[in-house]
Design a protein around this motif. Structure first.
Motif, mmCIF file in Angstrom:
data_model
loop_
_atom_site.group_PDB
_atom_site.id
_atom_site.type_symbol
_atom_site.label_atom_id
_atom_site.label_comp_id
_atom_site.label_asym_id
_atom_site.label_seq_id
_atom_site.Cartn_x
_atom_site.Cartn_y
_atom_site.Cartn_z
ATOM 1 N N ARG A 185 0.880 -1.174 0.000
ATOM 2 C CA ARG A 185 0.000 0.000 0.000
ATOM 3 C C ARG A 185 0.914 1.221 0.000
ATOM 4 O O ARG A 185 1.543 1.536 1.002
ATOM 5 C CB ARG A 185 -0.891 -0.013 1.239
ATOM 6 N N LYS A 186 0.967 1.911 -1.144
ATOM 7 C CA LYS A 186 1.951 2.976 -1.313
ATOM 8 C C LYS A 186 1.794 4.086 -0.280
ATOM 9 O O LYS A 186 2.786 4.639 0.220
ATOM 10 C CB LYS A 186 1.894 3.552 -2.721
ATOM 11 N N LYS A 187 0.554 4.430 0.067
ATOM 12 C CA LYS A 187 0.338 5.507 1.026
ATOM 13 C C LYS A 187 0.864 5.150 2.411
ATOM 14 O O LYS A 187 1.180 6.021 3.214
ATOM 15 C CB LYS A 187 -1.145 5.853 1.108
ATOM 16 N N PHE A 191 6.154 2.471 -0.996
ATOM 17 C CA PHE A 191 6.592 1.660 -2.137
ATOM 18 C C PHE A 191 5.416 1.373 -3.064
ATOM 19 O O PHE A 191 4.279 1.187 -2.617
ATOM 20 C CB PHE A 191 7.186 0.326 -1.673
ATOM 21 N N SER A 192 5.711 1.305 -4.358
ATOM 22 C CA SER A 192 4.713 0.894 -5.339
ATOM 23 C C SER A 192 4.900 -0.590 -5.658
ATOM 24 O O SER A 192 5.925 -1.193 -5.314
ATOM 25 C CB SER A 192 4.851 1.713 -6.621
ATOM 26 N N ASP A 195 7.947 -0.946 -7.641
ATOM 27 C CA ASP A 195 9.152 -0.905 -6.804
ATOM 28 C C ASP A 195 9.478 -2.293 -6.268
ATOM 29 O O ASP A 195 10.635 -2.740 -6.314
ATOM 30 C CB ASP A 195 8.955 0.045 -5.622
#
Length: 223
Positions: A185-187, A191-192, A195
């Motif tokens: 979870r990027k938020k 990390f994406s 990534d």
């Protein structure tokens, strides 16, 4: 698609990876495709295949459930023989596919047919059933192995797995906040998914290079 395999990456790659899918998603699922493309980008030739029950879903109206993992062993061994990789071979897969690969790895490693095993999101136990471990054979595994696991994977979290009795041949790569598909979870993590796929591929590349250089096959350069 060639001979039932979905291949990604250069035909002249020095190392080939054979990957099987998870219990519920096919070889061309989003997570399998992302993994194959990331691995190809760092120099692997990746061959994906489907077990018969999953292939049948493409041609029939019914959703045939997966058989027990041990019943898929002959199909995995047949895929290795059919692929007939010319150079060093690493086997593995996503979730159940990696579990089946781990069941055949030692036989193939002793025969000199593979140099290692990679599991993407190993299903250490069913979700919400931490007492039903699928690790007994991992305690004595002889094959060099890398398990790539998300820290919040419901099939085995970073808090749970260190308490398991695992072979010293097994290395673990933890991807922060990754789920069973290694998706963060990027938020929350910063990390994406891309990534984590890149980190996974680079780590496997470095690990494979080290393992291949120590094998009887001699040094293998991944470029």
């Amino acid at each position: 698609m060639q001979n039932g395999f979905l291949t990604t990456g250069p035909d002249n790659a020095e190392v080939t990876m054979l990957l099987a899918h998870g219990a519920g998603a096919a070889m061309d699922s989003t997570s399998m495709t992302a993994a194959a493309e990331a691995l190809a980008a760092v120099g692997f030739r990746v061959a994906r295949f489907e077990f018969a029950y999953m292939a049948a879903r493409r041609t029939s109206d019914g959703r045939k459930p997966p058989p027990r993992a041990d019943r898929l062993i002959p199909e995995y061994l047949a895929a290795v023989e059919q692929l007939a990789a010319c150079g060093p071979l690493i086997i593995g897969g996503k979730s159940m596919g990696g579990r089946v690969a781990s069941m055949v790895a030692d036989e193939l490693f002793r025969e000199g047919k593979i140099i290692g095993l990679v599991c993407l999101g190993y299903p250490f136990h069913p979700p919400d059933k931490p007492g039903q471990l699928r690790t007994k054979h991992l305690e004595t595994l002889e094959t060099p192995t890398l398990i790539v696991q998300g820290t919040r994977d419901a099939f085995g979290t970073r808090e749970e797995v260190p308490g398991y009795s695992l072979s010293s041949k097994i290395d673990l790569l933890w991807l922060e906040d990754g789920d069973h598909d290694l998706r963060p979870r990027k938020k929350i993590s910063g990390f994406s998914f891309a990534d984590h796929q890149a980190s996974m591929a680079q780590a496997i590349r470095d690990w494979a290079s080290a393992k291949a250089s120590r094998s009887s096959l001699g040094p293998v350069a991944l470029t």
